[in-house]
Every structure is written in C-alpha cells, then in structure tokens.
Design an enzyme around this catalytic site. Structure first.
Site, short mmCIF file in Angstrom:
data_model
loop_
_atom_site.label_atom_id
_atom_site.label_comp_id
_atom_site.label_asym_id
_atom_site.label_seq_id
_atom_site.Cartn_x
_atom_site.Cartn_y
_atom_site.Cartn_z
N ILE A 40 0.82 -1.21 0.00
CA ILE A 40 0.00 0.00 0.00
C ILE A 40 0.85 1.26 0.00
O ILE A 40 0.71 2.12 -0.86
CB ILE A 40 -0.97 0.02 1.21
CG1 ILE A 40 -1.96 -1.15 1.14
CG2 ILE A 40 -1.74 1.35 1.23
CD1 ILE A 40 -2.84 -1.28 2.38
N THR A 44 8.60 6.84 6.64
CA THR A 44 9.84 6.78 7.41
C THR A 44 9.85 5.60 8.36
O THR A 44 10.89 5.06 8.69
CB THR A 44 10.00 8.06 8.25
OG1 THR A 44 8.76 8.34 8.88
CG2 THR A 44 10.39 9.24 7.38
N TYR A 45 8.65 5.21 8.80
CA TYR A 45 8.54 4.13 9.78
C TYR A 45 8.76 2.75 9.18
O TYR A 45 9.18 1.82 9.85
CB TYR A 45 7.12 4.17 10.39
CG TYR A 45 6.06 4.16 9.31
CD1 TYR A 45 5.64 2.96 8.74
CD2 TYR A 45 5.54 5.35 8.78
CE1 TYR A 45 4.72 2.93 7.71
CE2 TYR A 45 4.63 5.34 7.75
CZ TYR A 45 4.22 4.12 7.22
OH TYR A 45 3.34 4.10 6.19
N ASP A 166 -0.50 14.57 14.72
CA ASP A 166 -0.20 14.49 13.29
C ASP A 166 -1.47 14.29 12.47
O ASP A 166 -1.51 13.47 11.56
CB ASP A 166 0.81 13.36 13.02
CG ASP A 166 1.47 13.48 11.64
OD1 ASP A 166 1.45 14.59 11.07
OD2 ASP A 166 2.00 12.47 11.15
#
Lengths: 410, 306
Positions: A40, A44-45, A166
């Site tokens: 998908i 950064t994670y 966020d």
C-alpha cells in the site's frame, strides 16, 4: 472475577526465549497466518501491506511493518523506535469506532508487524478524487459526517489524555461503509504526566500545513488545541479541496536548530490576519513572537470572505455546498482560532449548531452520496512482507503533489 | 483507555490474585525442574529487593526520574510472571526494561548509553553488543503483549494530597512508600489508587511532622505499629463510628470519613496495608550477598552474559 487471559496468537509457550545465542523466535510464525495481497505505502517508519487472513478470520487487514535497521546485509536488533513504542502501547489501549482498530501485534524475526483493520479510503484520496477530472465539491452531507466523526474520535483521544499531533487528510481513514477512522498514532503521546516539557521530546510535530500557530511561534506548552487547529485545516480542505495554508517548509540548518517557519506563518496571516494581543493575550510570551513583525498582512481576518467565496463558488458548478451556511463558517473560525485557549475543544465542536442544523448527521459519510470512490491502489511490486526491502518505493496510490515530508527526525 | 485505569489493559490483563500469581510462578518452575534444582535462589521477595537496588543504580547513573523507574519495575515484574528467571540474564532484563520505560515515559536514552552504563555497573555480566539489549527489549515487549502503559499510584497521590492537606513530610513519606511497593507484588495485586490511599493512610498515622521524618524503610516495628493503628481506623470507618481521641487525630478522622463515603474497596486497603507491613519486616532480614551470588552463578554457568 478476572477475565480470561487471552494469549496473543503469536505467543508460544514452548519458545525458549533468550537462551544463549538463540534469537527470539516463536515456533508458529504469526505473520504466516496472513496472505499478503499487495503493497500500500511506505514511510519513514516502514511499509504498509494489504492482507487477508489465511484462516477463517473475516475481513481485510493493513499490516504496518516497522523498518528493521540493517547493518550490512544482516538485520540487527537495534532497539525499537520511540514512535513504534508509542503506537504499539497506545493502540493496545484505545478502542473507539472512530479510531483505527488494532487486530494484533506480531513480533518476530526482529520485525514488528502491527495488524490493523483495513480501510478502503482516506481523506487525501477522497479530496483528490473530487479534483478529477474537474473540481466538484464533496457533498455537504459527507463533509458534515466526516467532521462529526473526526471530532468524535479526537474527543475520545483527548478524553483519554492522548494528543494525536499528526492529524492530516492522509492519516484519516474512511471504511467502505463510510466510517471515519483516525489512524497513525506514531506521533501520539499521553499528556497527563509529562516528565519533561512537551517541547523537549520531539522538536517538530504536525505536518507543516496543519501545524498550529502556537507551534509555529515556538510554544513550549502545547495542548490538545493543536489537534483542533489541524482539524480546522482539514475542514477547510474538505470545502475547497486544497490545503488552506499551503506553506513551504524551512529546513533545519546545519546546527539542527529549528528554524522559524516564516512561509507557513505568512500563509496563515494572509487569510487569518495578523494575530493581536487583543485576540490572543499570551501572544507576547511566544518565543518567536518578534518574527511576526517581519510578515505582511492586511489587518483583520478574511476567513469569512474565504469561506463564502469557497462554499458559494460551487467549485466547478453543480452540487454546491452553500447549504453548510453560516454555522459552517462559525465552526471553521472556532477551530482556526489563534488563541489556543479560546479555540474550540473537540467536546465543544461536537455540540456546535453546525451539526444540529439542517439534515441529521449520518455515521456513514457516504450515505446518499451517488459517487463511487476508487479503491485504494494496491501494487504488486512488493508482496514479500517477510523480507521486502525494495528501496525507496513511495506511496503507490496518489501522485505526490509535493506534500511536505511527514515529519522530521525525532 | 489510555488514561483510564478501569478500561486499561493493566486492570484487564495484569492484575492478579495471590493464588493466580503463585500458580503462574509454580508453572514456570515446573517447566524447568533441572534449572530450579541446579540453581537454588533466595526467596522472591529478597530477589525483588536486589533487583530494585540494581535498577536504582542504573537509574541514578542515567538520571532517570522515579516515574520511569517505577514503569521499568512494573515491566520486570510482569515479565517474570511469564518467564522463569533462570532462563534470563537479569541484568540485561533490567537494562532493557529501563531502556523501554524511558521511551514510554518520554525521556528516552540512546541504546548505546544503556549498554555503556550496563558495562560499567555489571562488567562481568553485561555484553557490549547493543543487539543483545535490543533483542531483550523485543522479548520483553512480546511477553507483555505490547501492553506498556502503566498506571501508577503517584497520580492518585498528587490529586489526593490536597484533600487531606498532607504536609510536605507526609507527602514525602507517602511517596516513598509508593516507591517501596514496587519491590513487592503489590502492583500486580492492587489497583494504583488503593496503593495511593494506603500510602496516605500510613503517612498520616505515622505523623512524620511530630516524630521526625523517618525513612519508610527505617524501622519495621514502627511501621507495623502505625499500620495496625491504621487498620483499626479503617475498620472504624467501615462500621461508621469515627471517634477521634484528640485534635491530633483530626486528619485521621477526616480520612476515615472520606474513606467511608468513597467507593473505595476498604478490604483491599486493609489487605494492602498488611502487605506493606510484611514488606518492611522482610526488608529487615534482607541480605544482598546471597542474592547477588546466586544470580551471578546461574548467569555465568549458563553463559547468559554472552
């Protein structure tokens, strides 16, 4: 008296744990209970995959795989990032119809997999769809429903002492049945017992276009109000199909000092007018207050003009949203209030007349909507959740309209 | 809910009865009959005190605040309800718990700093390989099913101290009783507010302002006396007859009335008070040497320090 203790599915009582020189490894690989359909997005994670259960578990899942650090070719245990720790801990506690539901967390092979319910859409994608092929507004009933559900989820977070930090269209999921789910709690944190001032942890939070003025002005004591500013920005974006304050991010300098985001603040004052001490009594205590004098703005707010210009234009003609009326403006200006203490709280916004006037708010934002939204793009480039490490693949769904990078390094 | 104890995973999954705890531990030992036989250990309560001292040493070097230390202590206690201690290197588990707790409590430290401090404190038992600590953290999170948000009595104490107009000395004493309760099974047995109420009760009956601030861990005899007095006052609260003998007891009376009117489980407070007393008695007999030696022995013999 005590609820039965349910072992997580990956738990295996026969594993031998950290016996010398034997890595932690369950006998039954939890991730093998899922069939990965495709990739998908990445961030950064790490990466997110779409999957279905191998067994009878109904439904579809989004599996977020946190990036393991690599030293050479060998994946190493390097300690789990603070944002993964936060997200795992918070998602394990939270449960609400407007928060993305966590199915389970699998820890194996030095990787962390968070298995979430799958949501077919997100607000970024829905907004984008309404700009294609020409701009046509999101139906008023859908906007109302989305806003109500979003505020409802936010209210739950805040009543649980969680700041999201966020909120932005890409992080607001929508299921195919029109239920809004707040996602991505990687930056979220508890604010009921801060050991250090909230400022000292992560220097920069909230994607710049949705960042509240008190953060831009260097506030050290920010509050749930930052999430409400972001929701105000999202509301505006649902109306106009464009980010309302589309500033350019100033990068950190070589000394890693956080720069004043002049361009972003400029975009805000252009519409909201220059903040004044009358409107915001604590303005002069903001560390970057002096910077405001370097910006230019006409006196007073032109938000009302912006609002009526937007809802009456009917962007593209048919299906206008002028029915949102004066209450829509009042809600918007209550959310985009400079003074965080005067800004609407989620609780207050939920009982705003905007939601009680006109037609009843549905908990299905697609109710009565004729449109068919495209399904989330799932690419086949990378189906290998086990090793998958294609370099630098971006989100496969939407063209990147130069949205600013998600967050700075913590 | 993250901030609501009643809906938390802590209440749902990590509160036990004494019997449940004993069963869990018995099972762990039964799975490792050989290890248990080869490496006898001092009683668990002494081991807990030893662990606590080691955590405190590490916490001090890192300058970690008490709240994060308490969270680390909870992690360790949860972990050892799932894993037999002889299968682990306790020093590594301690460092991993402190490392993780600091992230959770928003005061993170770099993994390399943890390893460096671990090497300094326990040079013969701590690997310089950071991936060992990372692996142990992984294992710790897994055994806790990623349930890492800890509800602590400190918050109840902070919100209750004004109701009872606690003096600074009384607050400090209650605070140190809460610190000490992490050396026992109490955090797995009682809700955090029960512990806070017990600590307040003990602090006001001990009256540190008149007798001078005594370390809570000072004299078990004193503590026991005070605690029994406290128990009497609680049972008075239960039967509804207050009965203060002097003005000095005004605080105790106020407490009794408050407790009687509250929905707080008084039985649990009684039980918790007894736990505190017996802890201070146990602590008087504590001797570090056998704990240290026996732990170090199995860590070395099994190569768990590698």
């Amino acid at each position: 008296m005590y609820p039965t203790r349910r072992n997580p599915p990956f738990y295996n009582p026969t594993d031998r744990g950290i016996a010398p020189n034997v890595g932690y490894q369950s006998k039954v690989r939890g991730i093998d209970r899922y069939n990965v359909i495709g990739f998908i997005s990445s961030g950064t994670y790490g990466r997110v995959y779409k999957a279905v259960s191998q067994y009878s578990e109904p439904g579809e899942f989004a599996i977020k795989k946190f990036k393991p650090d690599k030293e050479g070719e060998q994946i190493q245990y390097t300690g789990i990032s603070q944002s993964a720790v936060r997200e795992m801990a918070l998602c394990s506690e939270l449960s609400h119809p407007n928060i993305i539901r966590l199915q389970e967390i699998i820890l194996e092979d030095k990787c962390i997999f968070m298995v979430f319910e799958y949501a077919e859409h997100d607000l970024l994608q829905i907004i984008h769809h309404h700009t294609q092929p020409t701009r046509h507004p999101i139906p008023a009933s859908a906007i109302k429903s989305i806003m109500f559900q979003l505020l409802n989820g936010c209210q739950y977070l805040h009543s649980s002492w969680v700041l999201h930090r966020d909120l932005k269209p890409a992080n607001i999921m929508v299921t195919s049945s029109g239920s809004v789910r707040i996602g991505d709690l990687g930056l979220a944190r508890l604010f009921n017992k801060p050991l250090l001032s909230m400022f000292s942890g992560d220097k920069v939070v909230v994607t710049i276009w949705y960042r509240a003025p008190e953060l831009l002005l260097g506030s050290r004591h920010y509050t749930p109000a930052i999430d409400l500013w972001a929701i105000g920005c999202i509301f505006a974006e649902l109306l106009s199909l464009r980010p309302i304050f589309k500033g350019e991010e100033a990068k950190m300098d070589s000394k890693k000092a956080v720069p004043f985001q002049r361009n972003q603040m400029q975009k805000i004052v252009e519409i909201m007018g220059m903040p004044t001490r009358e409107r915001w009594p604590l303005l002069s205590t903001m560390p970057e207050n002096a910077q405001l004098s370097t910006l230019s703005a006409k006196p007073g707010s032109s938000l009302e003009k912006w609002y009526y210009g937007t809802v009456n234009s009917g962007i593209g003609g048919q299906g206008g949203i002028s029915s949102l009326g004066a209450e829509g403006y009042k809600l918007l200006s209550g959310l985009l209030e400079y003074d965080p203490e005067k800004r609407l709280t989620a609780q207050q916004a939920l009982v705003h007349p905007f939601f009680s006037t006109g037609e009843k708010v549905s908990n299905n934002c697609f109710e009565g909507v004729k449109l068919e939204y495209p399904h989330r793009r799932v690419s086949q480039d990378d189906n290998d959740i086990r090793t998958g490490s294609l370099p630098g693949t971006k989100r496969s769904g939407l063209p990147d309209d130069s949205r600013p990078s998600k967050r700075m390094k913590e | 809910m993250a901030a609501n104890y009643w809906e938390s995973t802590q209440r749902r999954n990590w509160q036990y009865t004494r019997e449940q705890l004993a069963d869990l531990r018995k099972k762990l030992e039964e799975e490792e009959p050989k290890l248990v036989q080869m490496y006898p250990l001092p009683q668990l309560r002494h081991m807990s005190i030893y662990f606590n001292q080691q955590i405190a040493r590490l916490g001090k070097r890192l300058g970690v605040r008490q709240q994060a230390i308490a969270t680390a202590q909870m992690y360790i206690r949860r972990f050892y309800t799932k894993v037999e201690v002889r299968r682990t290197n306790p020093y590594l588990v301690i460092a991993a718990a402190v490392y993780l707790a600091c992230k959770m409590e928003e005061c993170p430290h770099h993994i390399r700093l943890l390893v460096a401090e671990g090497r300094t404190l326990w040079p013969d038992f701590f690997s310089s390989d950071t991936s060992k600590l990372g692996e142990c953290e992984f294992f710790l999170i897994s055994k806790m099913s990623s349930q890492m948000i800890i509800h602590q009595p400190y918050r109840s104490l902070t919100s209750l101290q004004s109701i009872f107009s606690l003096t600074q000395e009384e607050s400090a004493l209650a605070w140190s009783i809460i610190n000490d309760h992490y050396m026992t099974d109490m955090p797995l047995l009682f809700a955090p507010h029960i512990v806070a109420v017990t600590a307040i009760l003990l602090s006001i009956v001990l009256r540190p302002n008149t007798t001078g601030l005594q370390s809570a861990s000072g004299s078990a005899g004193n503590m026991a006396n005070a605690a029994h007095q406290a128990l009497r006052s609680v049972s008075q609260a239960k039967s509804g007859n207050g009965g203060a003998q002097s003005a000095a007891d005004a605080k105790v009376v106020r407490f009794q009335e408050w407790l009687a009117e509250s929905d707080i489980d008084i039985e649990a407070v009684v039980d918790c008070t007894q736990e505190v007393i017996s802890f201070y008695e146990v602590q008087e007999q504590y001797n570090e040497k056998p704990c240290k030696e026996q732990i170090n022995r199995f860590v070395k013999a099994r190569g768990l320090d590698k």
